[in-house]
Design a protein around this motif. Structure first.
Motif, mmCIF file in Angstrom:
data_model
loop_
_atom_site.group_PDB
_atom_site.id
_atom_site.type_symbol
_atom_site.label_atom_id
_atom_site.label_comp_id
_atom_site.label_asym_id
_atom_site.label_seq_id
_atom_site.Cartn_x
_atom_site.Cartn_y
_atom_site.Cartn_z
ATOM 1 N N LYS A 164 37.774 39.052 35.038
ATOM 2 C CA LYS A 164 39.045 38.529 35.632
ATOM 3 C C LYS A 164 39.423 38.714 33.689
ATOM 4 O O LYS A 164 38.788 38.262 33.283
ATOM 5 C CB LYS A 164 38.966 37.533 36.076
ATOM 6 C CG LYS A 164 38.715 36.241 37.398
ATOM 7 C CD LYS A 164 38.976 35.491 37.917
ATOM 8 C CE LYS A 164 39.105 35.499 39.551
ATOM 9 N NZ LYS A 164 37.571 35.234 39.720
ATOM 10 N N LYS A 165 40.855 39.250 33.945
ATOM 11 C CA LYS A 165 41.437 39.595 32.668
ATOM 12 C C LYS A 165 42.935 38.753 32.747
ATOM 13 O O LYS A 165 43.807 39.707 33.382
ATOM 14 C CB LYS A 165 40.810 40.897 31.814
ATOM 15 C CG LYS A 165 42.390 41.146 30.800
ATOM 16 C CD LYS A 165 41.281 39.897 29.371
ATOM 17 C CE LYS A 165 42.261 40.417 27.940
ATOM 18 N NZ LYS A 165 41.456 38.898 27.172
ATOM 19 N N TYR A 166 42.745 37.862 32.239
ATOM 20 C CA TYR A 166 44.530 37.620 32.795
ATOM 21 C C TYR A 166 44.963 37.790 31.655
ATOM 22 O O TYR A 166 44.467 37.201 29.649
ATOM 23 C CB TYR A 166 45.073 36.049 33.632
ATOM 24 C CG TYR A 166 43.862 35.881 34.297
ATOM 25 C CD1 TYR A 166 44.137 36.976 35.525
ATOM 26 C CD2 TYR A 166 44.018 34.624 35.386
ATOM 27 C CE1 TYR A 166 43.061 37.203 36.925
ATOM 28 C CE2 TYR A 166 43.487 34.892 36.043
ATOM 29 C CZ TYR A 166 42.791 36.226 37.459
ATOM 30 O OH TYR A 166 42.328 35.923 38.690
ATOM 31 N N TYR A 167 46.627 37.707 31.679
ATOM 32 C CA TYR A 167 47.991 37.658 30.210
ATOM 33 C C TYR A 167 48.715 36.723 30.228
ATOM 34 O O TYR A 167 48.535 36.805 31.521
ATOM 35 C CB TYR A 167 48.339 38.969 29.659
ATOM 36 C CG TYR A 167 47.227 40.260 29.317
ATOM 37 C CD1 TYR A 167 46.433 39.973 28.068
ATOM 38 C CD2 TYR A 167 45.841 40.936 30.785
ATOM 39 C CE1 TYR A 167 45.166 41.114 27.388
ATOM 40 C CE2 TYR A 167 45.737 42.052 29.887
ATOM 41 C CZ TYR A 167 44.890 41.548 28.371
ATOM 42 O OH TYR A 167 44.497 42.553 28.152
ATOM 43 N N ASN A 168 49.249 36.261 29.732
ATOM 44 C CA ASN A 168 50.833 35.645 29.524
ATOM 45 C C ASN A 168 50.467 34.190 30.844
ATOM 46 O O ASN A 168 51.026 34.136 31.800
ATOM 47 C CB ASN A 168 51.539 36.621 30.827
ATOM 48 C CG ASN A 168 52.865 35.736 30.239
ATOM 49 O OD1 ASN A 168 52.842 34.491 28.923
ATOM 50 N ND2 ASN A 168 53.730 36.077 30.663
ATOM 51 N N ARG A 169 49.530 33.844 29.810
ATOM 52 C CA ARG A 169 48.873 32.449 30.926
ATOM 53 C C ARG A 169 48.376 32.430 32.530
ATOM 54 O O ARG A 169 48.783 31.733 33.686
ATOM 55 C CB ARG A 169 49.778 31.255 31.097
ATOM 56 C CG ARG A 169 50.573 30.779 28.974
ATOM 57 C CD ARG A 169 51.692 30.105 29.909
ATOM 58 N NE ARG A 169 51.143 29.357 27.900
ATOM 59 C CZ ARG A 169 52.420 28.319 27.610
ATOM 60 N NH1 ARG A 169 53.319 28.194 28.444
ATOM 61 N NH2 ARG A 169 52.421 27.998 26.347
#
Length: 259
Positions: free
Chosen positions: A15-20
């Protein structure tokens, strides 16, 4: 039959999440890359293809999940050594085994082509300069650029620069080559010369993961095709079969736009 030894890179729950967490660039990706695979990753812009590729050598740090390379989870900060002691993960040692070719060449403009080629083998692998130069010239000869060894990047065409970028990565004798849209910055007439080098590598059995918009290359050269959209792998399989008989509506829609 696949054995665990066949798998060079094993990706689990990546997983790679941005912006919380509101932007999910990678959303639970699972895949095995086997030795000798020519895996071609396709999909619309913003689907997570380049993020996936850059995560394989941790140029992008995952939010969660694991990436095993040569049987070792490179997402761990510490690992057990052969004596059973916890030691710091040597990420640089793993990265040396992964050649990376970017969209925009990334050659050093102030160095000659030969110096671009020999810098990493000498500095990182402590190779003798004479040996490094001999190997570099052989690689340049292989892509028809031995006569440009003393030229500077500005004196080369885009296609020539990308061929140099490929053999510069090969100079480190990697176990796998990662290509991040290597032809997308090139003029159309230069695309063929770069794809020909990649085809030659595939014929020689080099393990390759290629993010590309070149559907002809995906169909003819890849042995595995991976379709990504919205951070997920929606479909994967044998390229000719997927082109002839896409299973998901999303892939059918994608092909209708690009073929």
């Amino acid at each position: 039959m696949e054995t665990r030894d066949d798998v060079l890179i094993r990706v689990r729950n990546l997983k790679k999440y941005y912006n919380r967490g509101t932007i999910k660039a990678l959303d639970d990706v699972n895949i095995d890359i086997r030795k000798g695979d020519v895996m071609v990753v396709i999909g619309p812009s913003g689907s997570g293809k380049s993020t996936f590729l850059r995560s394989l050598n941790l140029l992008e740090l995952p939010t969660a999940g694991s990436i095993e390379f040569d049987g070792e989870d490179i997402t761990q900060k510490k690992v057990l050594n052969k004596d059973g002691k916890m030691v710091k993960m040597d990420l640089d040692a793993h990265r040396q085994k992964m050649g990376m070719v970017f969209q925009h060449f990334n050659l050093f403009p102030h160095l000659t082509i030969l110096n671009n080629m020999t810098l990493a083998p000498i500095k990182v692998k402590h190779m003798d300069q004479k040996l490094a130069e001999e190997k570099a010239l052989k690689l340049l000869d292989r892509v028809g650029l031995k006569d440009r060894a003393n030229a500077y990047p500005i004196q080369l065409s885009g296609g020539q620069k990308q061929r140099v970028a490929i053999v510069r990565a090969l100079a480190m004798e990697p176990e796998v080559m990662l290509f991040d849209e290597p032809t997308s910055a090139l003029d159309p007439e230069m695309v063929g010369e770069v794809l020909e080098v990649m085809k030659e590598l595939a014929r020689e059995g080099m393990t390759m993961v290629c993010v590309t918009h070149e559907m002809g290359f995906a169909r003819e050269v890849g042995n595995r095709l991976v379709f990504m959209a919205e951070g997920k792998i929606l479909e994967q399989g044998e390229p000719k079969e997927m082109f002839a008989n896409p299973q998901t509506e999303r892939l059918k829609e994608f092909f209708s736009q690009v073929l």
